[in-house]
Write an enzyme that holds these catalytic residues in place. Structure first.
Site, short mmCIF file in Angstrom:
data_model
loop_
_atom_site.label_atom_id
_atom_site.label_comp_id
_atom_site.label_asym_id
_atom_site.label_seq_id
_atom_site.Cartn_x
_atom_site.Cartn_y
_atom_site.Cartn_z
N SER A 195 0.83 -1.21 0.00
CA SER A 195 0.00 0.00 0.00
C SER A 195 0.87 1.26 0.00
CB SER A 195 -0.96 -0.08 1.20
OG SER A 195 -1.96 0.89 1.11
N ASP A 237 -10.32 -4.07 -5.15
CA ASP A 237 -9.62 -3.14 -4.26
C ASP A 237 -10.16 -1.72 -4.50
OD1 ASP A 237 -7.82 -1.47 -2.97
OD2 ASP A 237 -6.09 -2.72 -3.44
N HIS A 292 -8.31 -4.61 -0.71
CA HIS A 292 -7.02 -3.97 -0.48
C HIS A 292 -6.11 -4.77 0.46
CE1 HIS A 292 -4.39 -0.56 -0.97
NE2 HIS A 292 -4.29 -0.38 0.34
#
Ligand code: MLT
Length: 200
Positions: free
Chosen positions: A102, A152, A183
């Protein structure tokens, strides 16, 4: 500028650079390094930016909208930190493989966008396009694994594809592994990343 980090010396020439997601820290990704390469050196870094107490690698204005000036500054800061730390610990600066999730994947991508020598290869879990309107360096010979979820909401499919295309256009060899989740990081994508890593 220094960065809070953990360093573990391994038994081979590779250094895994672990970069956590928003609100994480330098402990989070340690179990992943063992799954990817248990013999590698590990440099796990905590982002220097705090968003209401949550560590990050660069500032953002809102979810998915990055403070580009800060992103560029922090990218150089991290790159310099890796170089200094490698020197001080006798690590091969030319064999650093990023493993980012991320926000950590986004700064890893930004390292590649700015400096062809920053990373030897990168595993990017749920990355986004770090910035646009920038000419990438020649990334010929660089390998990138992207783990992404078709559902996501933070890193939508077209964003993942744009990142992959941009890196490919700069010469990198990019592999995307898609899973059905959102995610969060799945065991499946970590296993695929570990398999991909063997071909480096
Ligand atoms: C970012 O800000 O880097 C992305 O939105 C992902 C995250 O929330 O960490």
């Amino acid at each position: 500028m220094t960065m809070k980090h953990i360093i573990n010396n391994g038994n081979n020439d590779t250094t895994l650079l672990l970069l956590h997601g928003t609100g994480g820290n330098e402990q989070d990704m340690l179990p992943l390094s063992g799954l990817i390469d248990n013999d590698a050196n590990v440099l796990s870094v905590r982002g220097n930016v705090s968003e209401q107490g949550m560590p990050r690698f660069f500032r953002r204005i809102a979810e998915g909208i990055f403070d580009e000036e800060d992103l560029v500054k922090r990218t150089h800061e991290l790159n310099d930190f890796i170089t200094t730390t490698a020197q001080e610990n006798n690590l091969n600066r030319n064999n650093v493989v990023a493993v980012g999730y991320s926000n950590g994947a986004n700064i890893a991508a930004s390292l590649m966008y700015h400096d062809k020598d920053a990373l030897h290869a990168a595993i990017l879990f749920h990355p986004m396009v770090p910035l646009r309107n920038i000419e990438l360096p020649d990334l010929t010979g660089k390998k990138v694994f992207i783990g992404a979820g078709v559902n996501d909401p933070i890193s939508p499919r077209q964003e993942t594809e744009e990142l992959a295309q941009t890196l490919t256009a700069a010469g990198a060899d990019v592999e995307i592994f898609w899973h059905q989740s959102g995610h969060s990081l799945t065991q499946e994508e970590v296993q695929h990343a570990a398999e991909w890593y063997k071909s480096l």
